[in-house]
Design an enzyme around this catalytic site. Sequence first.
Site, short mmCIF file in Angstrom:
data_model
loop_
_atom_site.label_atom_id
_atom_site.label_comp_id
_atom_site.label_asym_id
_atom_site.label_seq_id
_atom_site.Cartn_x
_atom_site.Cartn_y
_atom_site.Cartn_z
N SER A 116 5.69 5.40 7.81
CA SER A 116 5.35 6.36 6.75
C SER A 116 5.02 5.68 5.43
O SER A 116 4.77 6.36 4.44
CB SER A 116 6.52 7.31 6.51
N THR A 153 7.08 2.68 4.58
CA THR A 153 8.34 1.99 4.27
C THR A 153 8.09 0.62 3.64
O THR A 153 8.73 0.26 2.64
CB THR A 153 9.15 1.78 5.57
N TRP A 179 5.56 -0.58 2.07
CA TRP A 179 4.99 -0.47 0.72
C TRP A 179 6.08 -0.05 -0.28
O TRP A 179 6.23 -0.65 -1.34
CB TRP A 179 3.86 0.57 0.77
N HIS A 230 16.15 4.18 8.30
CA HIS A 230 15.43 5.34 8.82
C HIS A 230 16.41 6.46 9.20
O HIS A 230 16.00 7.48 9.75
CB HIS A 230 14.63 4.96 10.08
N ARG A 247 -2.00 -2.29 9.05
CA ARG A 247 -3.11 -1.95 9.94
C ARG A 247 -4.32 -1.59 9.11
O ARG A 247 -5.19 -2.40 8.85
CB ARG A 247 -2.70 -0.82 10.89
N LYS A 248 -4.37 -0.33 8.65
CA LYS A 248 -5.53 0.12 7.88
C LYS A 248 -5.16 0.52 6.45
O LYS A 248 -5.94 0.35 5.53
CB LYS A 248 -6.14 1.33 8.60
P1 A3P Z 1 -1.59 2.55 9.03
O1 A3P Z 1 -1.12 2.31 10.42
O2 A3P Z 1 -2.16 3.92 8.84
O3 A3P Z 1 -2.50 1.50 8.51
P2 A3P Z 1 5.73 1.48 7.65
O4 A3P Z 1 5.73 0.50 6.56
O5 A3P Z 1 6.64 2.64 7.40
O6 A3P Z 1 5.93 0.84 8.97
O7 A3P Z 1 4.29 2.16 7.65
C1 A3P Z 1 3.18 1.44 8.08
C2 A3P Z 1 1.93 2.04 7.50
O8 A3P Z 1 1.85 1.72 6.10
C3 A3P Z 1 0.69 1.46 8.14
O9 A3P Z 1 -0.29 2.49 8.07
C4 A3P Z 1 0.39 0.31 7.22
O10 A3P Z 1 -0.93 -0.17 7.31
C5 A3P Z 1 0.68 0.93 5.88
N1 A3P Z 1 1.00 -0.07 4.84
C6 A3P Z 1 1.73 -1.20 4.95
N2 A3P Z 1 1.79 -1.86 3.79
C7 A3P Z 1 1.09 -1.12 2.89
C8 A3P Z 1 0.80 -1.29 1.50
N3 A3P Z 1 1.22 -2.36 0.83
N4 A3P Z 1 0.05 -0.33 0.90
C9 A3P Z 1 -0.39 0.74 1.59
N5 A3P Z 1 -0.15 0.95 2.91
C10 A3P Z 1 0.59 0.03 3.56
#
Ligand code: A3P
Length: 311
Positions: A59, A61, A63, A123, A277-278
Amino acid sequence: HESKELLLSLPREKGWGHPYFYSYQDIWYSPGLIQAIISFQNHFQSKESDIIITSLPKSGTTWLKALTFAIVNRNRFSPSQQNHPLLTSNVHDLVPFFEVNYYGNNQIPNLSNLPEPRLFGTHVPFNSLPDSIMKSKCKIIYICRNPFDHFVSFWIFINKVIPSSMPKLSREEAFERYSNGVTEFGPFWIHMLRYWRGSKVMPNKVMFLTYEDLKGDINFFLKRMAEFLGIPFNSDEESNGVIESIIELCSFEKMKELEVNKNGKFLQKYENKHFFRKGEVGDWVNHFSPWMEEKLSKVIEDKLGGSGLSF
Ligand code: A3P
C-alpha cells in the site's frame, strides 16, 4: 513453532504464496505469523516517543517508512547529505517490522535500548495491536491504497516472491481470493476500516493516509505528518528546501535506482527490487477486465459504503 493445536483451532482457507491462511482475530495470516503476533501482543512495551508505521502490504509502506525516517531524523542526517542512511540501507532494515524482524521465529527481543524515538513498522491490524501501544501516547501513521491498484501490486508481488515450488496464481484466481478478502492481513476492508475508525476516534494517535493522498500532494501531507508527530517544519527549514529534499530523497525514482535496492535482499528472502515496481496511481486499468472492475466496485460499495472512507 506455532503450536499445531493453535492452528487446528482456527478457520483456514487456501492461501496465496502459502498453502493455507488461518483466521486469527478476523484476519487471514500465513502460518508462523500468528505466533509472532501473539508474542508481539504479549511482550512489546511501548514508549510515548514510539512512532509506528502501519499498513496493508503493498500500500506504500516502503515510501511511508522512508518519509517518516527522513522527517524524524532530519537534524541528525540532512536529507540532502551524500551518505544519508536512506541512500545506503534498505528502509525496511532502518524501520523494521515487529512481526517479521523482531517477533518472528519465536524471538522475544529486548527493544528497550533502541535509540529514541524508536521507529517501527507493522501490518498488524488496529484491533490486534498490543495493549501497550493502545495505552501509550505513541503515534501511529497508517497507509492504505485504492483496492484496484492494491490488488494489482499485491498479485504481481506475490507471484515474484512465491517459492518456486508453488504454482503462480493466475490473475483471475488471485482476484477471486482478493475479492473474498483472503489475502495475507486481509480482508482489506476490515484492515482499512479498523484504522479508519481508530483515526476518527483517536485523531491525535492515529493518522490515516492513502497512497493517492501522498501521490496527489506530497508537500502538503509531509507537513501534516511532521505536525502530527509534533516536529513541524520551521520557517527556516521551509525556505531552505528541507521539505523538497526529503521528497526527492524518498522518491520512487531515487529509491528504485539505489544499489542497495537493486541488488540487496530483505530478510534474506525478498529481493529489494520487488518493492519498487511502477509506483503509479491508476495502473489497474492495464490489468482489469470489465467484469473484474464491476465486481471489485461492488465489493468496495458493499464493504466500505457508508463508512466515509472512499478512494
Ligand atoms: P506498485 O506495485 O503499484 O508499483 P509496499 O511498500 O507497501 O510494499 O508497497 C509497494 C508499492 O509502493 C509498489 O507499488 C511500489 O512500486 C510502490 N513504491 C515503493 N516505493 C515507493 C516510493 N518511494 N514512492 C512511491 N511508490 C513507491
